[in-house]
Structure formats: C-alpha cells, structure tokens
Design an enzyme around this catalytic site. Structure first.
Site, PDB file in Angstrom:
ATOM      1  N   HIS A   7     -14.955 -10.461 -33.144  1.00 36.21           N
ATOM      2  CA  HIS A   7     -13.518 -10.724 -33.071  1.00 36.21           C
ATOM      3  C   HIS A   7     -13.268 -12.215 -32.853  1.00 36.21           C
ATOM      4  O   HIS A   7     -12.981 -12.670 -31.747  1.00 36.21           O
ATOM      5  CB  HIS A   7     -12.849  -9.906 -31.969  1.00 36.21           C
ATOM      6  CG  HIS A   7     -12.787  -8.439 -32.270  1.00 36.21           C
ATOM      7  ND1 HIS A   7     -12.329  -7.505 -31.379  1.00 36.21           N
ATOM      8  CD2 HIS A   7     -13.145  -7.734 -33.377  1.00 36.21           C
ATOM      9  CE1 HIS A   7     -12.413  -6.291 -31.903  1.00 36.21           C
ATOM     10  NE2 HIS A   7     -12.901  -6.414 -33.134  1.00 36.21           N
ATOM     11  N   ASP A  48      -7.188 -10.169 -35.585  1.00 33.94           N
ATOM     12  CA  ASP A  48      -8.446 -10.347 -34.855  1.00 33.94           C
ATOM     13  C   ASP A  48      -9.123 -11.661 -35.222  1.00 33.94           C
ATOM     14  O   ASP A  48     -10.071 -12.088 -34.551  1.00 33.94           O
ATOM     15  CB  ASP A  48      -9.390  -9.171 -35.103  1.00 33.94           C
ATOM     16  CG  ASP A  48      -9.749  -9.007 -36.564  1.00 33.94           C
ATOM     17  OD1 ASP A  48      -8.941  -9.382 -37.424  1.00 33.94           O
ATOM     18  OD2 ASP A  48     -10.844  -8.484 -36.847  1.00 33.94           O
TER      19      ASP A  48
END
Length: 404
Positions: free
Chosen positions: A124, A299
């Site tokens: 992420h 993300d």
C-alpha cells in the site's frame, strides 16, 4: 471428486491441483496466515484447497482461528485440508517462518515479526511510511510486496487480478451511489427507450480501466476513457470494438468531461509508484451535484485532489456536493472471489520457494519474486521506495550475487 459443471470455484481449483500436486518440496516451509485486522480487510491469501496443495508438498500451515470467516471459509475446512488452527496471532507468528497476509502489518503486528521472517503481503504505497520500512530492515525481514511481483512477461499477476475485480466493482459501486436513496442524482447508468444513458468517465487506460469500461458498457452507459498513453488507448479501443470514446488526459479534456460526468472512476495506474493526481479541486467543484467519484488508486495516494481514504464500514463522503468513494481495498467486498484469485497466484510461488530449498536460491531463480522483494538482508532494494523516503538502497541482484 465429482465436479458439477456450474461449480466454477471447484473447477478452478481442480485445474490448479492438477498443475501443482506433483511431488514434495526440498524443504518444509512453516507458513502462517494471521487473521486480518486492518481496514475492514476480509480477504485471506489461501483457500482450504490451496492449503491442501501445500500440505501435500510437505509444508506446514498455521491458520489463525476464524482467519477465513469473512471470506466464508471455516476453521474446519482449513483443518480438514491439513492446517493447524492457531488460537491467537502470537502463536501464528511464533510458529511460522513465513507470514502470508493481504494487508501490510499493523504496528502491533510489526512487533510480532521476528528476525529473518519472510513477509509476503501488499505494501500500500499511499500509506507506507519510513518507520515501517526501517523496522523491516532492522529485523532483517525478507519482504515481498504484491505491488512489485512481476514476471518475465512484464505482467504483475496479483495486481492484475485485483485490478480486474476493482474495475468491475467500481462501476457497480458508482451505479449504486447514483441512486437517490444513497444521495445521488437518482439516475440509472444505462438508458432506457427515449432516455439517454449516464456518462462514465474513466481516468487511465490500464487493467482497472479496461474492466471498468467493459462493465460500464454492459450497463449501457456512455463511456469516456482518458490517458496520456496513446498505445493503451488504441489497445482499449480495439479490445472494446470502438464502443468507447477516448481522449488524451490533458487539463482541457478532463475539465470538459468531468462537467458532464455522472460517474468518474480514477484508475491512473502507475506500477510501483504513487498515482499521479489528475483531477484538481476546481474540477470537482464544477461537477454535477450528486455525481459520484470512485478513486480506485487511493491506496497509491489517489488521483483526485479531494480524495481521502475511507473504509468499507464508512465508505463515502461528500465534497462540493460530489459523492466520493475512496476505499483502498475494493476487492475485499467480494472477499471469497478475491481469495480464490490470490490463492491461485500465490500457491505456485510458495511451492517455488520450497522447491528451491531456501529464499535466497528462489529469489535468484524466480524473476517475479525477485522483482517483488523490497527489503532483503537489512537493505532496501526498491529504488522508487528509496527515492520516496530518501533512504539508501542496493539492488537485489547485487545482494544475492555478492553472497550477502
């Protein structure tokens, strides 16, 4: 085992079993699957069938109690497949040499990582921070990120599968929040006789965008796709029989398209790096009240200036009367499908590590896992991360070749 023709999950896993259940690996890996605890994450990396394949090849799998429950896999199914059910997260980390999970470890989970653990998970990029990377380096963790795993064919297999799901889901989400009861304009994506369809604007022309376009066309929407990569736009036009409208993603075209858009899907993929911001706040202010933005790259930092991370339990917010959906793990909402997708990619990699005899030998032979490694032997091995955090790095090839 009798397979009914319409049981597609079983058909898929039977194919995987035929390919992989051949012989025992050179070493027995101790693989841990902890229960996900972050951001409404409902997926798990291995199905019971995947555990069965690994067990048949001589590996030990420790699954935390109820780790698969959100994807509708029971502890009994994992136990029947040969896994040991651990009654707490501490037990999983203590008994395993390799941790396989979906979300990156939380601060509490970082404390459970022991020296020389192998970690396979997402990173992420949009939420990664320097202390996280430093902890992995200090503990000599071999960390492999889903976002970086890339084979010799230049494909990112895990990323691609999740992007296919995300693209399809993004349109479904946009259609849902256009409904009046959800705060939208009260319109359908697809038109009916005498009423024109809604307009869907997709930013980016990668895998997420392609599957979003396919799904939006299936709904009957009018679809615009914008990107600065003309080759990708041509590919998408040809793949979709020129049923979409394409344009370069410059300020003028984006501003004009957003003013008419009912749903905007942000899908500006930039593998291994932060997503570029393509939509400014004034552009959002100029959109129709009750229109919807689905930022699928949140993300990676997001591609809309007004985007901020949301969760499945609180997925939307309104900015300038425009609904924003900015959940970073969209595939988690279809956790069972996404788990099968993860399993079918990850199981062969785990078998490759076992067949190679150790992680170092596997990284030397396996291009995809070598590309996926971002921390190895107390060194950061990804240039993009080194530049992001202003940290030194060394290439994984040099580290392995120098016998470090």
């Amino acid at each position: 085992m009798d397979i009914k023709p319409l049981e597609t999950e079983q058909i898929g896993i039977q194919t995987l079993e035929k390919q992989l259940m051949t012989s025992e690996s050179n070493i027995s890996l101790k693989i841990g699957l902890p229960k996900e605890v972050s951001n409404d994450e409902r997926r798990i990396c291995l199905t019971p069938d995947g555990v069965s394949i690994l067990k048949a090849n001589g590996h030990e799998i420790f699954v935390e109690k109820e780790a698969g429950s959100e994807a509708n896999f029971t502890d009994q199914e994992y136990a029947d497949a040969g896994a040991t059910i651990a009654h707490g997260i501490d037990e999983v980390y203590q008994k395993s040499e390799m941790i396989v999970k979906v979300a990156p470890p939380t601060e509490e989970e970082l404390d459970l990582l022991e020296d020389n653990h192998i970690l396979i998970s997402a990173l992420h990029l949009g939420n990664a921070n320097e202390p996280f990377i430093e902890t992995l380096i200090e503990r000599s963790i071999t960390a492999i990120g889903f976002e970086f795993i890339r084979g010799e064919d230049k494909e990112f297999p895990i990323v691609r599968m999740m992007h296919e799901i995300t693209g399809s889901m993004a349109v479904q989400i946009g259609a849902h929040y256009l409904e009046k009861g959800e705060g939208g304009q009260g319109i359908m994506l697809g038109g009916i006789s005498g009423i024109p369809p809604a307009t869907v604007v997709i930013l980016g022309a990668g895998i997420t965008a392609e599957y979003a376009a396919r799904t939006a066309l299936g709904y009957g929407a009018q679809v615009f796709v914008m990107d600065n990569d003309l080759a990708r736009l041509r590919h998408l036009e040809n793949a979709l029989d020129r049923r979409i409208i394409t344009a370069t993603a410059n300020y003028q075209y984006i501003s004009s398209a957003l003013a008419y858009a009912d749903v905007v899907i942000g899908a500006t993929e930039q593998e291994g790096d932060r997503a570029p911001c393509m939509v400014t706040e004034p552009m959002v202010m100029n959109m129709k009240p009750g229109s919807v933005i689905v930022d699928t790259v949140i993300d990676q930092g997001g591609c809309v200036a007004t985007s901020r991370t949301t969760t499945h339990s609180n997925p939307i917010f309104s900015a300038h009367e425009v609904i924003h959906y900015c959940v970073p793990n969209i595939p988690s909402n279809v956790a069972r499908t996404a788990t099968y997708a993860l399993n079918n990619v990850i199981v062969p990699y785990l078998l490759d590590i076992g067949d190679a005899g150790d992680i170092k030998e596997c990284l030397w032979k396996n291009t995809a896992l070598r590309n996926g490694t971002y921390v190895y032997k107390k060194h950061l091995t990804k240039k993009s991360l080194a530049e992001l955090f202003d940290m030194p790095y060394r290439s994984i090839e040099m580290l392995i070749a120098s016998q470090i």
